[in-house]
Write a protein that holds these residues in place. Structure first.
Motif, PDB file in Angstrom:
ATOM      1  N   TRP A   1       0.823  -1.196   0.000  1.00 15.38           N
ATOM      2  CA  TRP A   1       0.000   0.000   0.000  1.00 15.38           C
ATOM      3  C   TRP A   1       0.869   1.263   0.000  1.00 15.38           C
ATOM      4  O   TRP A   1       1.047   1.921   1.021  1.00 15.38           O
ATOM      5  CB  TRP A   1      -0.947   0.009   1.195  1.00 15.38           C
ATOM      6  CG  TRP A   1      -2.009  -1.036   1.151  1.00 15.38           C
ATOM      7  CD1 TRP A   1      -2.128  -2.125   1.958  1.00 15.38           C
ATOM      8  CD2 TRP A   1      -3.137  -1.085   0.269  1.00 15.38           C
ATOM      9  NE1 TRP A   1      -3.238  -2.862   1.636  1.00 15.38           N
ATOM     10  CE2 TRP A   1      -3.888  -2.249   0.603  1.00 15.38           C
ATOM     11  CE3 TRP A   1      -3.580  -0.283  -0.783  1.00 15.38           C
ATOM     12  CZ2 TRP A   1      -5.049  -2.599  -0.076  1.00 15.38           C
ATOM     13  CZ3 TRP A   1      -4.744  -0.644  -1.455  1.00 15.38           C
ATOM     14  CH2 TRP A   1      -5.464  -1.780  -1.094  1.00 15.38           C
TER      15      TRP A   1
ATOM     16  N   SER B   1      -0.059   1.715  -6.254  1.00 16.16           N
ATOM     17  CA  SER B   1      -1.517   1.536  -6.302  1.00 16.16           C
ATOM     18  C   SER B   1      -2.236   2.640  -7.057  1.00 16.16           C
ATOM     19  O   SER B   1      -3.428   2.524  -7.352  1.00 16.16           O
ATOM     20  CB  SER B   1      -2.077   1.486  -4.874  1.00 16.16           C
ATOM     21  OG  SER B   1      -1.943   2.761  -4.233  1.00 16.16           O
TER      22      SER B   1
ATOM     23  N   VAL C   1      -5.018  -7.865  -2.882  1.00 19.03           N
ATOM     24  CA  VAL C   1      -4.359  -6.876  -2.027  1.00 19.03           C
ATOM     25  C   VAL C   1      -4.187  -7.421  -0.622  1.00 19.03           C
ATOM     26  O   VAL C   1      -4.847  -8.378  -0.226  1.00 19.03           O
ATOM     27  CB  VAL C   1      -5.164  -5.561  -1.981  1.00 19.03           C
ATOM     28  CG1 VAL C   1      -5.379  -4.992  -3.381  1.00 19.03           C
ATOM     29  CG2 VAL C   1      -6.508  -5.754  -1.285  1.00 19.03           C
TER      30      VAL C   1
ATOM     31  N   GLN D   1      -4.854  -2.305   5.125  1.00 18.68           N
ATOM     32  CA  GLN D   1      -4.719  -1.055   4.386  1.00 18.68           C
ATOM     33  C   GLN D   1      -4.632   0.125   5.353  1.00 18.68           C
ATOM     34  O   GLN D   1      -5.510   0.315   6.196  1.00 18.68           O
ATOM     35  CB  GLN D   1      -5.902  -0.855   3.437  1.00 18.68           C
ATOM     36  CG  GLN D   1      -5.748   0.367   2.549  1.00 18.68           C
ATOM     37  CD  GLN D   1      -6.964   0.607   1.678  1.00 18.68           C
ATOM     38  OE1 GLN D   1      -8.079   0.714   2.181  1.00 18.68           O
ATOM     39  NE2 GLN D   1      -6.758   0.694   0.374  1.00 18.68           N
TER      40      GLN D   1
ATOM     41  N   ASP E   1      -4.387   5.611  -1.146  1.00 16.17           N
ATOM     42  CA  ASP E   1      -4.582   4.385  -1.912  1.00 16.17           C
ATOM     43  C   ASP E   1      -6.066   4.225  -2.223  1.00 16.17           C
ATOM     44  O   ASP E   1      -6.924   4.757  -1.505  1.00 16.17           O
ATOM     45  CB  ASP E   1      -4.121   3.173  -1.090  1.00 16.17           C
ATOM     46  CG  ASP E   1      -2.637   3.194  -0.793  1.00 16.17           C
ATOM     47  OD1 ASP E   1      -1.846   3.122  -1.742  1.00 16.17           O
ATOM     48  OD2 ASP E   1      -2.272   3.284   0.397  1.00 16.17           O
TER      49      ASP E   1
END
Length: 383
Positions: free
Chosen positions: A140, A145, A170, A174, A193
């Motif tokens: 991330w 991204s 992913v 995050q 992101d």
């Protein structure tokens, strides 16, 4: 999802990178000025010499498949610079894996930093975007991204109603935000992101993975968490993360970037081709984990080695020593890209020679496997 399968052919096309390497100057200098021009032209020709299987962007554009525009005055193809690739601070590699007798699979490893460079470059290289089955995000950070949503939307417009959705693979952890804090002072935050909701709204089929897993009909291995076992690879200095907790919202140090993942492909008769987009874990840690998990020699190392800048100078000698002298067999090729830095490239070239390849955006790499040579592939060892 099973164990990693061996492939018969791997094709890699670099869609985003900081550098562009598409021109090989002529070394015949009969018609040009001598002295410094000779030295410069020879140096440039030497530095852009590519091994077998590597194709420069210029050659791709001038091929019949790309249908280059023809100059009506002279009858020869134009070098159509308006529609060639552009460089950008980020990374994206299109990975095509093929097992004989089966349909090939297209996997996109990262998407570059923004919505413009990835689209310009897929159009320039005439990438069949609708065939991309999966986007694997290495970690991330926005320079990896940033192009995801634009690519997913572009793919949706290029697809028919019966085209399967593109998987967005992913890491589940995050961050709310990440920033840059040299000397413990936060000077900037990175661009946001894409959120999970935005990924799905753009046409992606979200999958979150923190563990290693095989994709593309088990021809591409996506790692889990990379163990940190070296003493000199200590993460990204000055990296911080924004959190909301019981003590309020604040920046905290996060130099390890533990959501980072690498990808690996096993080519018959050669070994592993590794993709490490930024190597925040350290490329030595990446290689050691791949050797431990997959028990195959390393044929090629591709991507950012994150050895640029004063903070990483001390890491260059032990990294180069490991790749050249401690890892056995040593990689046949190392492609230091994106955030590797000039000093690291020079150091690698000094010990690997033409095994250090000056790759960049627009270059295509074909790695042909040979199952008859499997018995000559030695098991890896680390001194």
């Amino acid at each position: 999802m099973g164990a990693l399968r061996t492939v018969d052919q791997l094709t890699v096309t670099f869609l985003v990178d900081n550098c562009i390497e598409w021109y090989r100057p002529c070394v015949s200098l009969d018609a040009v000025c001598r002295c410094a021009v000779i030295t410069y032209s020879w140096h440039m020709s030497r530095m852009t010499k590519l091994p077998p299987g590597f194709t420069l962007e210029l050659r791709l554009h001038l091929s019949e498949d790309h249908k280059p525009p023809i100059d009506p005055l002279t009858g020869v193809p134009f070098v159509d610079l308006e529609n060639y690739c552009c460089g950008a601070h980020g990374f994206s590699a299109l990975i095509e894996t093929r097992v004989d007798g089966e349909e090939p699979h297209l996997t996109l490893f990262d998407t570059g930093p923004d919505s413009r460079s990835i689209i310009r470059n897929v159009e320039a290289l005439q990438v069949p975007v609708h065939r991309i089955e999966r986007i694997v995000l290495s970690h991330w950070h926005a320079d990896h991204s940033g192009g995801m949503l634009a690519l997913l939307r572009y793919r949706s417009r290029s697809s028919t109603s019966d085209t399967p959705r593109c998987v967005a693979d992913v890491h589940p952890d995050q961050p709310l935000a990440r920033g840059i804090a040299p000397l413990d002072k936060v000077i900037a935050r990175l661009p946001a992101d894409p959120t999970f909701e935005e990924i799905e709204a753009a046409g992606g089929l979200l999958e979150t993975h923190s563990e290693g897993h095989a994709v593309a009909n088990d021809t591409v291995w996506v790692s889990g968490e990379i163990p940190r076992v070296t003493s000199f690879e200590t993460g990204l200095p000055g990296a911080v993360r924004w959190i909301n907790g019981e003590g309020g919202s604040k920046w905290i140090k996060e130099e390890d970037i533990m959501d980072e993942r690498y990808a690996a492909i096993d080519v018959a008769g050669k070994g592993l081709v590794l993709f490490s987009a930024c190597s925040h874990a350290g490329i030595v840690n990446v290689v050691k984990d791949a050797v431990s998990k997959l028990s195959r020699p390393i044929y090629m190392v591709i991507g950012g080695l994150h050895l640029a800048g004063a903070d990483f100078t001390d890491r260059i000698p032990p990294t180069v020593n490991f790749l050249a002298n401690q890892l056995r067999p040593a990689p046949t090729y190392v492609l230091p890209m994106h955030c590797s830095g000039f000093a690291a490239k020079i150091a690698l070239e000094s010990v690997l020679g033409e095994g250090c390849v000056p790759a960049g955006v627009g270059i295509k790499v074909d790695v042909q496997g040979n199952r008859e040579e499997e018995q000559t592939v030695f098991p890896p060892s680390i001194a």
